[in-house]
Design a protein around this motif. Structure first.
Motif, PDB file in Angstrom:
ATOM      1  N   ASN A  17      61.822  -8.512 -13.479  1.00  0.00           N
ATOM      2  CA  ASN A  17      60.858  -9.173 -12.602  1.00  0.00           C
ATOM      3  C   ASN A  17      61.577 -10.200 -11.744  1.00  0.00           C
ATOM      4  OD1 ASN A  17      58.762 -10.373 -11.348  1.00  0.00           O
ATOM      5  ND2 ASN A  17      57.686 -10.978 -13.206  1.00  0.00           N
ATOM      6  N   GLN A  18      61.580  -9.934 -10.469  1.00  0.00           N
ATOM      7  CA  GLN A  18      62.264 -10.830  -9.548  1.00  0.00           C
ATOM      8  C   GLN A  18      61.278 -11.774  -8.879  1.00  0.00           C
ATOM      9  OE1 GLN A  18      64.479  -8.314  -6.916  1.00  0.00           O
ATOM     10  NE2 GLN A  18      65.704  -7.454  -8.555  1.00  0.00           N
ATOM     11  N   GLY A  19      60.004 -11.707  -9.266  1.00  0.00           N
ATOM     12  CA  GLY A  19      59.004 -12.572  -8.678  1.00  0.00           C
ATOM     13  C   GLY A  19      58.647 -12.146  -7.272  1.00  0.00           C
ATOM     14  N   MET A  20      57.682 -12.842  -6.719  1.00  0.00           N
ATOM     15  CA  MET A  20      57.241 -12.547  -5.359  1.00  0.00           C
ATOM     16  C   MET A  20      58.279 -13.045  -4.358  1.00  0.00           C
ATOM     17  SD  MET A  20      54.399 -10.931  -5.448  1.00  0.00           S
ATOM     18  CE  MET A  20      53.835 -11.136  -3.786  1.00  0.00           C
ATOM     19  N   PRO A  21      58.524 -12.266  -3.307  1.00  0.00           N
ATOM     20  CA  PRO A  21      59.464 -12.741  -2.285  1.00  0.00           C
ATOM     21  C   PRO A  21      58.884 -13.934  -1.537  1.00  0.00           C
ATOM     22  CG  PRO A  21      58.434 -10.670  -1.619  1.00  0.00           C
ATOM     23  CD  PRO A  21      57.980 -10.952  -3.013  1.00  0.00           C
ATOM     24  N   SER A  22      59.768 -14.782  -1.063  1.00  0.00           N
ATOM     25  CA  SER A  22      59.338 -15.922  -0.255  1.00  0.00           C
ATOM     26  C   SER A  22      58.840 -15.397   1.086  1.00  0.00           C
ATOM     27  CB  SER A  22      60.519 -16.877  -0.048  1.00  0.00           C
ATOM     28  OG  SER A  22      61.462 -16.270   0.833  1.00  0.00           O
ATOM     29  N   PRO A  23      58.130 -16.215   1.852  1.00  0.00           N
ATOM     30  CA  PRO A  23      57.704 -15.765   3.187  1.00  0.00           C
ATOM     31  C   PRO A  23      58.881 -15.323   4.062  1.00  0.00           C
ATOM     32  CG  PRO A  23      56.477 -17.716   2.557  1.00  0.00           C
ATOM     33  CD  PRO A  23      57.535 -17.508   1.499  1.00  0.00           C
ATOM     34  N   MET A  26      59.997 -11.918   2.795  1.00  0.00           N
ATOM     35  CA  MET A  26      59.022 -10.896   3.172  1.00  0.00           C
ATOM     36  C   MET A  26      59.164 -10.550   4.662  1.00  0.00           C
ATOM     37  SD  MET A  26      56.740  -8.797   2.268  1.00  0.00           S
ATOM     38  CE  MET A  26      56.105  -9.278   0.686  1.00  0.00           C
ATOM     39  N   GLN A  27      59.371 -11.557   5.484  1.00  0.00           N
ATOM     40  CA  GLN A  27      59.546 -11.317   6.916  1.00  0.00           C
ATOM     41  C   GLN A  27      60.810 -10.482   7.158  1.00  0.00           C
ATOM     42  OE1 GLN A  27      59.651 -14.896   9.299  1.00  0.00           O
ATOM     43  NE2 GLN A  27      59.237 -13.763  11.162  1.00  0.00           N
ATOM     44  N   GLU A  28      61.880 -10.775   6.450  1.00  0.00           N
ATOM     45  CA  GLU A  28      63.130 -10.025   6.596  1.00  0.00           C
ATOM     46  C   GLU A  28      62.938  -8.590   6.120  1.00  0.00           C
ATOM     47  OE1 GLU A  28      66.774  -8.176   5.453  1.00  0.00           O
ATOM     48  OE2 GLU A  28      65.429  -8.987   3.943  1.00  0.00           O
ATOM     49  N   TRP A  33      62.066  -2.691   7.412  1.00  0.00           N
ATOM     50  CA  TRP A  33      61.190  -1.510   7.418  1.00  0.00           C
ATOM     51  C   TRP A  33      60.844  -1.120   8.859  1.00  0.00           C
ATOM     52  CZ3 TRP A  33      59.512   2.120   4.100  1.00  0.00           C
ATOM     53  CH2 TRP A  33      59.737   1.912   2.743  1.00  0.00           C
ATOM     54  N   GLY A  34      60.512  -2.116   9.680  1.00  0.00           N
ATOM     55  CA  GLY A  34      60.155  -1.833  11.073  1.00  0.00           C
ATOM     56  C   GLY A  34      61.296  -1.186  11.832  1.00  0.00           C
TER      57      GLY A  34
END
Length: 118
Positions: A17-23, A26-28, A33-34
């Motif tokens: 479990n690496q936890g939730m990504p920081s904002p 997540m943006q990176e 993906w884009g």
């Protein structure tokens, strides 16, 4: 003739479990993906970038039984899908190897569509 392949993205629930990504993380991630989607859409090799899937859902089983699901017993979470168009499994695999999910440790199942829908 080009074939269509379904990419199924799976996240292992047994991964640390690496936890939730920081904002910022997540943006990176979304930028990667884009860029990946844009590259293969422009090349005409991505038919449908697909979507992410929620972890919950319903399963319609034989005899009309509906259960919560879909993967109560599963060790992997189905995270999303895309549809790719290319000539061979090797080409599909090369596209999958560039996918951000692959670089982040998730697995990508690659299945050729049977073409029954036309």
């Amino acid at each position: 003739m080009a074939k269509k392949f379904l990419f199924v993205y799976r996240d292992s629930t047994s991964a640390p479990n690496q936890g939730m990504p920081s904002p910022d993380q997540m943006q990176e991630l979304m930028a990667r993906w884009g860029a990946w989607i844009e590259k293969f859409m422009k090349a005409g090799q991505m038919v449908d970038p697909g979507d992410a899937l929620h972890a919950t859902g319903k399963v319609l089983r034989a005899k009309g039984v509906v259960t919560d699901g879909p993967f109560v017993e599963a060790k992997e979470l189905l995270g999303g899908y895309s549809v790719i168009q290319c000539d061979t499994y090797e080409q599909a695999l090369a596209i999958a190897k560039e996918c951000p999910a692959h670089h982040d440790g998730s697995s990508i199942e690659i299945r050729e569509l049977a073409g029954l829908a036309g």
